[in-house]
Design an enzyme around this catalytic site. Structure first.
Site, PDB file in Angstrom:
ATOM      1  N   ASP A  81       0.817  -1.216   0.000  1.00 21.53           N
ATOM      2  CA  ASP A  81       0.000   0.000   0.000  1.00 21.53           C
ATOM      3  C   ASP A  81       0.847   1.261   0.000  1.00 21.53           C
ATOM      4  O   ASP A  81       2.071   1.217   0.138  1.00 21.53           O
ATOM      5  CB  ASP A  81      -0.994  -0.013   1.179  1.00 21.53           C
ATOM      6  N   ASN A 152      -7.494  -2.139  14.117  1.00 19.56           N
ATOM      7  CA  ASN A 152      -8.890  -2.421  13.752  1.00 19.56           C
ATOM      8  C   ASN A 152      -9.005  -3.693  12.916  1.00 19.56           C
ATOM      9  O   ASN A 152     -10.060  -3.980  12.356  1.00 19.56           O
ATOM     10  CB  ASN A 152      -9.493  -1.241  12.988  1.00 19.56           C
ATOM     11  N   HIS A 154      -7.279  -4.333  10.106  1.00 20.49           N
ATOM     12  CA  HIS A 154      -7.071  -4.215   8.660  1.00 20.49           C
ATOM     13  C   HIS A 154      -5.858  -5.011   8.198  1.00 20.49           C
ATOM     14  O   HIS A 154      -4.919  -5.244   8.933  1.00 20.49           O
ATOM     15  CB  HIS A 154      -6.998  -2.746   8.204  1.00 20.49           C
ATOM     16  N   GLU A 159      -9.818  -2.034   4.992  1.00 16.39           N
ATOM     17  CA  GLU A 159     -10.366  -1.670   6.294  1.00 16.39           C
ATOM     18  C   GLU A 159     -11.619  -2.506   6.589  1.00 16.39           C
ATOM     19  O   GLU A 159     -12.195  -3.113   5.668  1.00 16.39           O
ATOM     20  CB  GLU A 159     -10.723  -0.181   6.293  1.00 16.39           C
TER      21      GLU A 159
HETATM   22  P1  PGA Z   1       2.229  -1.338  12.589  1.00 18.76           P
HETATM   23  O1  PGA Z   1       1.050  -1.320  11.505  1.00 18.76           O
HETATM   24  O2  PGA Z   1       3.187  -2.389  12.122  1.00 18.76           O
HETATM   25  O3  PGA Z   1       2.856   0.032  12.498  1.00 18.76           O
HETATM   26  O4  PGA Z   1       1.617  -1.650  13.903  1.00 18.76           O
HETATM   27  C1  PGA Z   1       0.491  -2.540  11.133  1.00 18.76           C
HETATM   28  C2  PGA Z   1      -0.661  -2.307  10.182  1.00 18.76           C
HETATM   29  O5  PGA Z   1      -1.355  -1.280  10.296  1.00 18.76           O
HETATM   30  O6  PGA Z   1      -0.910  -3.170   9.328  1.00 18.76           O
END
Ligand code: PGA
Length: 265
Positions: A81, A152, A154, A159
């Site tokens: 992404d 959350n 995702h 999402e």
């Molecule tokens: P993080 O993000 O590794 O910074 O916790 C993970 C994600 O949002 O997929």
């Protein structure tokens, strides 16, 4: 130390004492999948993630490359992404993150590294996303996908959704609106200024992700414990996108530290 191995009905879960050991194990898993693909078809196609979680993985890959243990000549990468819109040269872009933490540390030829381009114009973005999926397909699909999980639930920027599971799992690469939890977690990258956090992103869809032949999902720290328990133990639901990994249990390994595993029954 050997990880603790939890055998859930539709998930393989390894629990490590800390994030560094989990990251090293994920890097080993990635290199093993890549070597097997290179041996079988002459190249390895890897899906890569950003965020805090994969940093120990990239540190280990850099060490492996610098010591000659694993070279990236025959590797092609696709990142999950990118914020949208954002310039690839912006210090907060995922392209910059990948350059800093991995691409500048390894011998991966520049034209073999793909990160969704957050600078494509609005008028061409739908075509660009379709093209990103075609590139992956033309490369034979992903041999390996590295994933983190959002608070959350995702996966990439897929999402939480109201779509039926079968429809959600077929989503292609596209522009997505960021969830409030995601935007709040991104604040630290944007000087704590909510107005600077992009409202949208380009995200690989669940279709190319779940079609990967091997996947590792990493989750570290107590703040991921509750979503990890939901994703692994509640009924599979589009409201917790990572739970859809349980549709492909034989390809997927969950690698957690003790804190992230602490709410599993
Ligand atoms: P993080 O993000 O590794 O910074 O916790 C993970 C994600 O949002 O997929």
């Amino acid at each position: 130390m050997e990880p603790r191995c939890l055998s859930l009905p539709d998930a393989s879960v390894l629990v490590f004492p800390d994030a560094v050991e989990a990251g090293e194990a994920a890097a080993e898993h990635l290199m093993k999948a890549a070597k097997a693909a290179i041996q079988m078809r002459g190249k390895a196609v890897l899906g890569l993630a950003t965020g805090n979680t994969p940093l120990p993985v990239y540190a280990e890959l850099a060490r492996a490359c610098q010591s000659g243990r694993f070279l990236f000549d025959d590797v092609v990468t696709y990142n999950l992404d990118e914020y949208y819109p954002i310039s690839p040269r912006d210090p907060r872009s995922y392209r910059t993150y990948m350059h800093r933490h991995l691409f500048s540390q390894i011998n991966l030829p520049a034209h073999q590294a793909h990160v969704p381009d957050g600078s494509v114009p609005e008028s061409g973005v739908a075509d660009y996303c379709a093209l990103y999926d075609r590139w992956i397909e033309n490369d034979g699909g992903l041999d390996f996908q590295l994933l983190g999980i959002g608070r959350n639930g995702h996966l990439a920027f897929n999402e939480p959704s109201d779509l039926p599971i079968e429809e959600f799992r077929q989503t292609p690469t596209r522009v997505a609106k960021l969830h409030p939890v995601t935007r709040s977690d991104a604040l630290k990258e944007f000087d704590g200024n909510a107005n600077l956090v992009p409202a949208r992103a380009l995200t690989m869809g669940l279709r190319p992700i779940l079609n990967a032949r091997s996947l590792v999902i990493l989750a570290m720290g107590a703040k991921k414990a509750s979503i990890v328990a939901k994703a692994l133990q509640d009924p599979i639901s589009s409201k917790v996108p990572a739970s859809l990994l349980r549709l492909v249990p034989h390809q997927t390994v969950w690698m957690l530290d003790e804190a992230a595993a602490s709410e599993l029954d």
